[in-house]
Design a protein around this motif. Structure first.
Motif, PDB file in Angstrom:
ATOM      1  N   MET A   1     -27.335  73.484  29.033  1.00 41.58           N
ATOM      2  CA  MET A   1     -28.172  74.076  27.986  1.00 41.58           C
ATOM      3  C   MET A   1     -27.417  75.194  27.247  1.00 41.58           C
ATOM      4  O   MET A   1     -27.514  75.348  26.045  1.00 41.58           O
ATOM      5  N   ALA A   2     -26.671  75.969  28.035  1.00 40.83           N
ATOM      6  CA  ALA A   2     -25.913  77.058  27.403  1.00 40.83           C
ATOM      7  C   ALA A   2     -24.848  76.512  26.463  1.00 40.83           C
ATOM      8  O   ALA A   2     -24.618  77.029  25.369  1.00 40.83           O
ATOM      9  N   GLU A   3     -24.180  75.377  26.895  1.00 41.73           N
ATOM     10  CA  GLU A   3     -23.152  74.784  26.031  1.00 41.73           C
ATOM     11  C   GLU A   3     -23.770  74.226  24.760  1.00 41.73           C
ATOM     12  O   GLU A   3     -23.222  74.348  23.665  1.00 41.73           O
ATOM     13  N   GLU A   4     -24.949  73.587  24.892  1.00 37.83           N
ATOM     14  CA  GLU A   4     -25.603  73.052  23.701  1.00 37.83           C
ATOM     15  C   GLU A   4     -25.993  74.165  22.743  1.00 37.83           C
ATOM     16  O   GLU A   4     -25.850  74.051  21.519  1.00 37.83           O
ATOM     17  N   ALA A   5     -26.502  75.262  23.305  1.00 38.11           N
ATOM     18  CA  ALA A   5     -26.863  76.395  22.443  1.00 38.11           C
ATOM     19  C   ALA A   5     -25.639  76.969  21.749  1.00 38.11           C
ATOM     20  O   ALA A   5     -25.665  77.289  20.548  1.00 38.11           O
ATOM     21  N   ALA A   6     -24.523  77.112  22.496  1.00 36.69           N
ATOM     22  CA  ALA A   6     -23.298  77.638  21.890  1.00 36.69           C
ATOM     23  C   ALA A   6     -22.774  76.694  20.818  1.00 36.69           C
ATOM     24  O   ALA A   6     -22.334  77.112  19.739  1.00 36.69           O
ATOM     25  N   GLY A   7     -22.806  75.354  21.102  1.00 35.16           N
ATOM     26  CA  GLY A   7     -22.354  74.389  20.101  1.00 35.16           C
ATOM     27  C   GLY A   7     -23.221  74.409  18.860  1.00 35.16           C
ATOM     28  O   GLY A   7     -22.730  74.327  17.732  1.00 35.16           O
ATOM     29  N   ARG A 331     -19.134  87.245  18.851  1.00 32.48           N
ATOM     30  CA  ARG A 331     -20.080  87.023  19.958  1.00 32.48           C
ATOM     31  C   ARG A 331     -20.061  85.568  20.415  1.00 32.48           C
ATOM     32  O   ARG A 331     -20.232  85.293  21.613  1.00 32.48           O
ATOM     33  N   THR A 332     -19.898  84.644  19.483  1.00 33.98           N
ATOM     34  CA  THR A 332     -19.798  83.240  19.898  1.00 33.98           C
ATOM     35  C   THR A 332     -18.548  83.018  20.742  1.00 33.98           C
ATOM     36  O   THR A 332     -18.559  82.222  21.697  1.00 33.98           O
ATOM     37  N   ARG A 333     -17.468  83.697  20.393  1.00 35.66           N
ATOM     38  CA  ARG A 333     -16.260  83.559  21.204  1.00 35.66           C
ATOM     39  C   ARG A 333     -16.482  84.097  22.614  1.00 35.66           C
ATOM     40  O   ARG A 333     -16.128  83.454  23.610  1.00 35.66           O
ATOM     41  N   THR A 334     -17.103  85.308  22.687  1.00 34.16           N
ATOM     42  CA  THR A 334     -17.401  85.859  24.013  1.00 34.16           C
ATOM     43  C   THR A 334     -18.393  84.975  24.763  1.00 34.16           C
ATOM     44  O   THR A 334     -18.286  84.789  25.987  1.00 34.16           O
ATOM     45  N   LEU A 335     -19.361  84.375  24.009  1.00 31.87           N
ATOM     46  CA  LEU A 335     -20.324  83.471  24.654  1.00 31.87           C
ATOM     47  C   LEU A 335     -19.622  82.249  25.220  1.00 31.87           C
ATOM     48  O   LEU A 335     -19.951  81.794  26.323  1.00 31.87           O
ATOM     49  N   SER A 336     -18.660  81.710  24.467  1.00 32.35           N
ATOM     50  CA  SER A 336     -17.924  80.548  24.975  1.00 32.35           C
ATOM     51  C   SER A 336     -17.139  80.915  26.237  1.00 32.35           C
ATOM     52  O   SER A 336     -17.110  80.141  27.209  1.00 32.35           O
ATOM     53  N   VAL A 341     -16.880  80.731  32.276  1.00 31.47           N
ATOM     54  CA  VAL A 341     -16.963  81.381  33.591  1.00 31.47           C
ATOM     55  C   VAL A 341     -18.202  80.928  34.334  1.00 31.47           C
ATOM     56  O   VAL A 341     -18.175  80.681  35.558  1.00 31.47           O
ATOM     57  N   LEU A 342     -19.332  80.797  33.624  1.00 29.63           N
ATOM     58  CA  LEU A 342     -20.575  80.352  34.248  1.00 29.63           C
ATOM     59  C   LEU A 342     -20.445  78.935  34.787  1.00 29.63           C
ATOM     60  O   LEU A 342     -20.968  78.628  35.876  1.00 29.63           O
ATOM     61  N   GLU A 343     -19.753  78.085  34.049  1.00 27.93           N
ATOM     62  CA  GLU A 343     -19.555  76.718  34.528  1.00 27.93           C
ATOM     63  C   GLU A 343     -18.727  76.708  35.812  1.00 27.93           C
ATOM     64  O   GLU A 343     -19.013  75.946  36.748  1.00 27.93           O
ATOM     65  N   LYS A 344     -17.704  77.564  35.851  1.00 29.07           N
ATOM     66  CA  LYS A 344     -16.901  77.635  37.081  1.00 29.07           C
ATOM     67  C   LYS A 344     -17.743  78.119  38.260  1.00 29.07           C
ATOM     68  O   LYS A 344     -17.675  77.568  39.375  1.00 29.07           O
ATOM     69  N   VAL A 345     -18.579  79.139  38.013  1.00 20.23           N
ATOM     70  CA  VAL A 345     -19.435  79.650  39.093  1.00 20.23           C
ATOM     71  C   VAL A 345     -20.431  78.583  39.523  1.00 20.23           C
ATOM     72  O   VAL A 345     -20.704  78.403  40.722  1.00 20.23           O
ATOM     73  N   LYS A 346     -21.022  77.862  38.556  1.00 16.70           N
ATOM     74  CA  LYS A 346     -21.950  76.790  38.893  1.00 16.70           C
ATOM     75  C   LYS A 346     -21.279  75.719  39.744  1.00 16.70           C
ATOM     76  O   LYS A 346     -21.858  75.211  40.706  1.00 16.70           O
TER      77      LYS A 346
END
Length: 418
Positions: A1-7, A331-336, A341-346
């Motif tokens: 969901m986070a990736e879709e929102a960022a995209g 902010r989009t760059r920092t979000l990406s 990092v979140l994907e790695k933690v997941k």
């Protein structure tokens, strides 16, 4: 969901940016790619970069259109490393199996060290093409040209060749000389048909002397008119001089110039009236247009003032939007980066959760416990058997001892009786 929102945020930002820059923004990368190719040619990239790595020369739109992502990314990294080295910063040449994220981050850090702004995420460069790739290479090429102290020189115009004109003049002189020679040859060939000029001069001189001496006499012609006419008719064809026309002769050019001048003057007389008439009509039309324009300006002055205020507000809104878009891109760059990092933690959490919910170790522990119980039961049985055998052996040994004791006591009694 986070990736879709960022995209979705990235796509929305790109659409807004393209709409802001105008309809020609999609073709800006092609012009930038052509400028980049010219700068690379000035830096002699074919000899220093391509031939060293056995690569083919770039086309006009190589980095503007996606063709082969792997090949384009390798070409992008190779040229970027060469340009950074050319600009005076030592940079290691990337290899084919290096981490692309690390390579891109190193290139962008070198670009920032040159004072260039990077307002796009690093993932845009993974494809090896697009406007961002052209922008990075163009900035690096400019820095390389600055480091090499490149400067445009004055154009060297080729010298005009004046030899042809001299040759043409010489040819004209030669043709005249040839003509004179031919005339002399004809005169020598037809000496019998020509009158000797020296003889004529001598005769005229003598006749003049005779006339001076005989001034008192009346001058009368002694030649016959019919014979004179026959002699003139006979000599007249031989006195004609035929000059062959030569296109290189300046006289012909002068005649052509005069002819063209006469033609222009004759044509100008006819066209001058039409041009004057057209000029008058255009001037009257311009006066009408100017008067109409003044009338419209007077009528629409308040609307023009409103338009100027709206234009000023629009420019302020554009500045605010650009500032906000710069913050949004950052902010989009920092979000990406955070999403990565979140994907790695997941992924780590999923691995740990799968290891915790796995029942195989518990089953093994239960099997080991049951095996231990069985072994303890068998050991208890063996211990009981051993204790029983030990008790029997002790009882047997005790009975043997009692028997031996009784056997030793009986003979003593018997011996005492005797």
């Amino acid at each position: 969901m986070a990736e879709e929102a960022a995209g979705g945020a990235r796509r929305g930002g790109e659409e807004l940016e393209a709409a802001e820059r105008g309809p020609g923004a999609a073709y800006h990368m092609f012009a930038m790619m052509e400028d980049l190719l010219e700068k690379l040619k000035l830096l002699n990239y074919e000899e220093e970069a391509l031939r060293r790595h056995h690569l083919r020369p770039l086309s006009r739109h190589y980095f503007a259109l996606p063709t082969n992502p792997g090949e384009q990314f390798y070409m992008f990294c190779t040229l970027a490393a060469w340009l950074i080295t050319k600009a005076g910063h030592p940079f290691e040449q990337p290899q084919e199996y290096d981490d692309p994220n690390a390579t891109i981050s190193n290139i962008l850090s070198e670009l920032r060290s040159f004072g260039r702004s990077v307002d796009f995420p690093p993932s845009k460069l993974k494809a090896g093409c697009g406007e961002q790739a052209c922008y990075v290479l163009d900035c690096l090429a400019e820095e390389a040209l600055k480091h090499t102290d490149f400067s445009w020189k004055r154009p060297a115009y080729p010298t005009e060749e004046l030899e042809e004109e001299a040759i043409t003049e010489d040819d004209a002189e030669l043709t005249l000389n040839k003509l004179e020679e031919e005339i002399e040859e004809e005169e020598t060939d037809n000496e019998e048909n020509f009158i000797d000029l020296n003889v004529l001069k001598a005769q005229t001189y003598r006749s003049d002397m005779n006339e001076s001496t005989k001034q008192e006499e009346i001058l009368e012609s002694t030649t016959d008119a019919a014979e004179w006419n026959l002699e003139v008719e006979r000599v007249l064809p031989q006195l004609k001089v035929t000059i062959r026309t030569d296109n290189k002769d300046w006289r012909i050019h002068v005649d052509q110039m005069h002819q063209h001048k006469d033609g222009i003057e004759s044509a100008l007389k006819d066209t001058r009236g039409y041009l004057d008439k057209l000029h008058n009509e255009i001037s009257r039309t311009l006066e009408k247009v100017n008067s109409r324009e003044k009338y419209l300006n007077n009528q629409l002055e308040h609307l023009v003032q409103e338009y100027r205020t709206a234009q000023a507000q629009l420019s302020e809104a554009k500045e605010k939007y650009q500032q906000g878009s710069g913050g949004v891109t950052e902010r989009t760059r920092t979000l990406s980066e955070i999403t990565e990092v979140l994907e790695k933690v997941k992924q780590e959490m999923e691995e740990k959760g799968s290891s915790m919910t796995d029942g195989a170790p518990l089953v093994k522990i239960k099997q080991a416990l049951t095996k231990l119980k069985q072994e303890t039961v068998q050991m208890d049985i063996r211990i009981g058997v051993v204790e029983h055998t030990l008790l029997q052996s002790k009882l047997k040994e005790k009975s043997n001892m009692t028997r031996d004791m009784h056997a030793t006591m009986i003979p003593e009694t018997t011996i005492g009786a005797y």
